[in-house]
Enzyme design. Structure first.
Site, PDB file in Angstrom:
ATOM      1  N   GLU A  54       0.842  -1.205   0.000  1.00 45.86           N
ATOM      2  CA  GLU A  54       0.000   0.000   0.000  1.00 45.86           C
ATOM      3  C   GLU A  54       0.874   1.251   0.000  1.00 45.86           C
ATOM      4  OE1 GLU A  54      -2.535   2.579   3.181  1.00 45.86           O
ATOM      5  OE2 GLU A  54      -2.066   0.491   3.640  1.00 45.86           O
ATOM      6  N   ASP A  67       0.551   3.770  -3.107  1.00 44.47           N
ATOM      7  CA  ASP A  67       0.068   5.131  -2.861  1.00 44.47           C
ATOM      8  C   ASP A  67       0.860   6.138  -3.696  1.00 44.47           C
ATOM      9  OD1 ASP A  67      -1.311   7.277  -1.189  1.00 44.47           O
ATOM     10  OD2 ASP A  67       0.775   7.623  -0.674  1.00 44.47           O
ATOM     11  N   ASP A  78      -7.172   1.080   0.635  1.00 41.92           N
ATOM     12  CA  ASP A  78      -5.825   0.592   0.938  1.00 41.92           C
ATOM     13  C   ASP A  78      -5.479  -0.617   0.068  1.00 41.92           C
ATOM     14  OD1 ASP A  78      -5.627   2.537   2.847  1.00 41.92           O
ATOM     15  OD2 ASP A  78      -5.869   1.204   4.569  1.00 41.92           O
ATOM     16  N   GLU A  97      -4.601   0.466  -3.475  1.00 47.81           N
ATOM     17  CA  GLU A  97      -3.231   0.974  -3.573  1.00 47.81           C
ATOM     18  C   GLU A  97      -2.218  -0.165  -3.493  1.00 47.81           C
ATOM     19  OE1 GLU A  97      -3.763   5.468  -1.734  1.00 47.81           O
ATOM     20  OE2 GLU A  97      -3.296   3.807  -0.387  1.00 47.81           O
TER      21      GLU A  97
END
Length: 235
Positions: free
Chosen positions: A44, A48, A117, A120
């Site tokens: 994640e 991101d 989450d 990502e």
């Protein structure tokens, strides 16, 4: 329990993983493993940044004359939790996320924070498995289609800009924002702002930050103007 065969999900994603373990880890919530390193959290973190980079590149190329401030607002909207969670839901990712029974019973499969989450993390897994080009294509295919929606929503939510344009059209003067009240402990302050124009208070609003409170005040002012301009009170 989520399915152990991820073939259907890969079809939905439009991505065939070379290393299936990367996909499995991207779908593993921390509640389902005793080792944090086995959950999706590290992926994640990686995903991101990749999502942000792809979105920035997309906006920069699509809106060639927009200033940095506008692009920043569009980016913030596109990488926000609701947008990424919706992208995950449309892909059906919720059914494949591995989590504890307690997390499932508490509504984890529908929780936006978990879905965003995991999305990502999935982007991070695609990058690790196939490189940046594949990750970029996936983000553009899933999040990029929301760009026009984001542009319309960002415009609607920026109440300060709307109010400024409305008032300038009437008299050329800019509205001013005055801090009316500040309260609460240092770690959790609240603010109240008033918006002034031609010596009159058009509205006030509260928020956890000064910007949030100013936006709230501008929203109230816009609602007030919609009603009171009919009587020429401010003209």
């Amino acid at each position: 329990m989520p399915p152990t065969d991820h073939s259907d999900l890969e079809t939905r994603l439009g991505v065939k993983f070379k290393n299936k373990e990367l996909l499995r880890q991207a779908l593993r919530h921390s509640s389902s493993t005793a080792s944090p390193g086995n959950s999706y959290e590290r992926m994640e973190f990686l995903g991101d940044s990749i999502v942000g980079m792809v979105v920035c590149d997309l906006l920069y190329r699509r809106y060639r004359i927009q200033p940095e401030g506008v692009l920043s607002k569009l980016k913030a909207f596109l990488v926000s939790e609701p947008i990424l969670a919706e992208a995950a839901s449309q892909l059906g990712m919720d059914q494949w996320i591995e989590m504890s029974e307690a997390e499932v019973l508490s509504g984890g499969r529908a929780r936006r924070s978990i879905l965003s989450d995991a999305f990502e993390a999935l982007v991070g897994a695609i990058f690790l498995d196939q490189g940046y080009r594949s990750a970029r294509a996936f983000v553009r295919r899933t999040v990029g289609k929301q760009v026009e929606f984001a542009r319309r929503e960002a415009a609607k939510r920026d109440y300060k800009s709307q109010l400024q344009e409305r008032l300038q059209a009437l008299g050329g003067e800019l509205p001013a924002y005055r801090l009316a009240l500040e309260w609460g402990p240092p770690h959790s302050k609240m603010f109240r702002f008033e918006v002034l124009w031609r010596g009159n208070a058009l509205g006030s609003g509260e928020g956890k930050t000064k910007k949030e409170a100013q936006q709230a005040a501008a929203k109230v002012a816009l609602l007030s103007l919609d009603q009171e301009f009919q009587t020429s009170k401010w003209c």
